[in-house]
Design a protein around this motif. Structure first.
Motif, PDB file in Angstrom:
ATOM      1  N   TRP A   1       0.836  -1.201   0.000  1.00 11.51           N
ATOM      2  CA  TRP A   1       0.000   0.000   0.000  1.00 11.51           C
ATOM      3  C   TRP A   1       0.873   1.253   0.000  1.00 11.51           C
ATOM      4  O   TRP A   1       0.631   2.183  -0.760  1.00 11.51           O
ATOM      5  N   LEU A   2       1.885   1.274   0.859  1.00  9.32           N
ATOM      6  CA  LEU A   2       2.790   2.423   0.906  1.00  9.32           C
ATOM      7  C   LEU A   2       3.471   2.652  -0.438  1.00  9.32           C
ATOM      8  O   LEU A   2       3.581   3.788  -0.898  1.00  9.32           O
ATOM      9  N   THR A   3       3.916   1.581  -1.080  1.00 13.18           N
ATOM     10  CA  THR A   3       4.560   1.700  -2.388  1.00 13.18           C
ATOM     11  C   THR A   3       3.595   2.295  -3.406  1.00 13.18           C
ATOM     12  O   THR A   3       3.943   3.232  -4.139  1.00 13.18           O
ATOM     13  N   ALA A   4       2.379   1.770  -3.457  1.00 15.96           N
ATOM     14  CA  ALA A   4       1.383   2.261  -4.424  1.00 15.96           C
ATOM     15  C   ALA A   4       0.997   3.709  -4.131  1.00 15.96           C
ATOM     16  O   ALA A   4       0.855   4.516  -5.057  1.00 15.96           O
ATOM     17  N   ALA A   5       0.828   4.053  -2.867  1.00  9.18           N
ATOM     18  CA  ALA A   5       0.457   5.426  -2.509  1.00  9.18           C
ATOM     19  C   ALA A   5       1.565   6.402  -2.884  1.00  9.18           C
ATOM     20  O   ALA A   5       1.302   7.478  -3.419  1.00  9.18           O
ATOM     21  N   ARG A   6       2.807   6.008  -2.642  1.00  6.45           N
ATOM     22  CA  ARG A   6       3.935   6.889  -2.975  1.00  6.45           C
ATOM     23  C   ARG A   6       4.063   7.062  -4.497  1.00  6.45           C
ATOM     24  O   ARG A   6       4.421   8.127  -4.969  1.00  6.45           O
ATOM     25  N   GLN A   7       3.762   6.000  -5.255  1.00  8.59           N
ATOM     26  CA  GLN A   7       3.799   6.106  -6.717  1.00  8.59           C
ATOM     27  C   GLN A   7       2.733   7.072  -7.212  1.00  8.59           C
ATOM     28  O   GLN A   7       2.910   7.720  -8.228  1.00  8.59           O
ATOM     29  N   GLY A   8       1.625   7.160  -6.473  1.00 12.02           N
ATOM     30  CA  GLY A   8       0.571   8.113  -6.797  1.00 12.02           C
ATOM     31  C   GLY A   8       0.842   9.481  -6.197  1.00 12.02           C
ATOM     32  O   GLY A   8      -0.017  10.344  -6.193  1.00 12.02           O
ATOM     33  N   ARG A   9       2.033   9.667  -5.678  1.00 13.72           N
ATOM     34  CA  ARG A   9       2.514  10.925  -5.116  1.00 13.72           C
ATOM     35  C   ARG A   9       1.754  11.375  -3.870  1.00 13.72           C
ATOM     36  O   ARG A   9       1.619  12.561  -3.603  1.00 13.72           O
ATOM     37  N   VAL A  10       1.256  10.431  -3.110  1.00 18.04           N
ATOM     38  CA  VAL A  10       0.648  10.739  -1.821  1.00 18.04           C
ATOM     39  C   VAL A  10       1.632  10.298  -0.758  1.00 18.04           C
ATOM     40  O   VAL A  10       1.975   9.125  -0.669  1.00 18.04           O
ATOM     41  N   ALA A  11       2.106  11.236   0.000  1.00 19.19           N
ATOM     42  CA  ALA A  11       3.115  10.922   1.009  1.00 19.19           C
ATOM     43  C   ALA A  11       2.707  11.507   2.356  1.00 19.19           C
ATOM     44  O   ALA A  11       3.350  12.398   2.874  1.00 19.19           O
ATOM     45  N   ALA A  12       1.616  11.024   2.900  1.00 21.37           N
ATOM     46  CA  ALA A  12       1.169  11.474   4.219  1.00 21.37           C
ATOM     47  C   ALA A  12       1.954  10.740   5.292  1.00 21.37           C
ATOM     48  O   ALA A  12       2.353   9.591   5.097  1.00 21.37           O
ATOM     49  N   PRO A  13       2.167  11.382   6.428  1.00 22.24           N
ATOM     50  CA  PRO A  13       2.784  10.661   7.540  1.00 22.24           C
ATOM     51  C   PRO A  13       1.954   9.407   7.835  1.00 22.24           C
ATOM     52  O   PRO A  13       0.724   9.463   7.870  1.00 22.24           O
ATOM     53  N   THR A  14       2.647   8.289   8.022  1.00 24.24           N
ATOM     54  CA  THR A  14       1.954   7.009   8.156  1.00 24.24           C
ATOM     55  C   THR A  14       2.414   6.280   9.413  1.00 24.24           C
ATOM     56  O   THR A  14       3.613   6.163   9.663  1.00 24.24           O
ATOM     57  N   ILE A  15       1.426   5.792  10.157  1.00 26.08           N
ATOM     58  CA  ILE A  15       1.679   4.961  11.323  1.00 26.08           C
ATOM     59  C   ILE A  15       1.316   3.544  10.925  1.00 26.08           C
ATOM     60  O   ILE A  15       0.165   3.262  10.597  1.00 26.08           O
ATOM     61  N   LEU A  16       2.297   2.668  10.907  1.00 23.63           N
ATOM     62  CA  LEU A  16       2.050   1.263  10.601  1.00 23.63           C
ATOM     63  C   LEU A  16       1.757   0.525  11.897  1.00 23.63           C
ATOM     64  O   LEU A  16       2.472   0.695  12.881  1.00 23.63           O
ATOM     65  N   VAL A  17       0.689  -0.274  11.889  1.00 25.21           N
ATOM     66  CA  VAL A  17       0.334  -1.050  13.077  1.00 25.21           C
ATOM     67  C   VAL A  17       0.352  -2.528  12.733  1.00 25.21           C
ATOM     68  O   VAL A  17       0.022  -2.924  11.617  1.00 25.21           O
ATOM     69  N   THR A  18       0.766  -3.318  13.698  1.00 29.36           N
ATOM     70  CA  THR A  18       0.805  -4.759  13.489  1.00 29.36           C
ATOM     71  C   THR A  18       0.637  -5.476  14.823  1.00 29.36           C
ATOM     72  O   THR A  18       1.046  -4.952  15.862  1.00 29.36           O
ATOM     73  N   GLY A  19       0.043  -6.623  14.763  1.00 25.57           N
ATOM     74  CA  GLY A  19      -0.090  -7.447  15.953  1.00 25.57           C
ATOM     75  C   GLY A  19       1.116  -8.343  16.169  1.00 25.57           C
ATOM     76  O   GLY A  19       1.200  -9.062  17.143  1.00 25.57           O
TER      77      GLY A  19
END
Length: 98
Positions: free
Chosen positions: A65-83
């Motif tokens: 998702w991060l790769t695709a979003a960055r390719q679309g030039r959207v670079a919002a601060p992102t908090i990744l969560v995982t269990g």
């Protein structure tokens, strides 16, 4: 302030929404997406101030998702969560810009 929550767990999306709603000094406009594809579609015409993103989702995972979003030039601060936290996930998240 728009915040995009991308997580395939309805319970987790509710948890994050409730957490954000309890911040008295901030008013968030929360956008929810139940999977990675829906999260990318939610970006159409919008630039969230922040993204809360699950790492492990069916279909598009958090890193894809991060790769695709960055390719679309959207670079919002992102908090990744995982269990399943680990140093390797943290290192990979940092490399992807989270």
């Amino acid at each position: 302030m728009p915040v995009l929550i991308v997580d395939d767990s309805r319970e987790d999306r509710t948890l994050f929404r409730n957490w954000l709603d309890r911040m008295p000094d901030c008013k968030f406009r929360i956008i929810e997406a139940a999977n990675g594809e829906a999260g990318l579609n939610a970006l159409n015409g919008q630039k969230p101030a922040c993204v809360i993103l699950d790492v492990m989702m069916y279909g598009l995972d958090g890193f894809q998702w991060l790769t695709a979003a960055r390719q679309g030039r959207v670079a919002a601060p992102t908090i990744l969560v995982t269990g399943m936290p680990s140093e390797s996930v943290a290192t990979r998240a940092k490399a992807y810009g989270a």
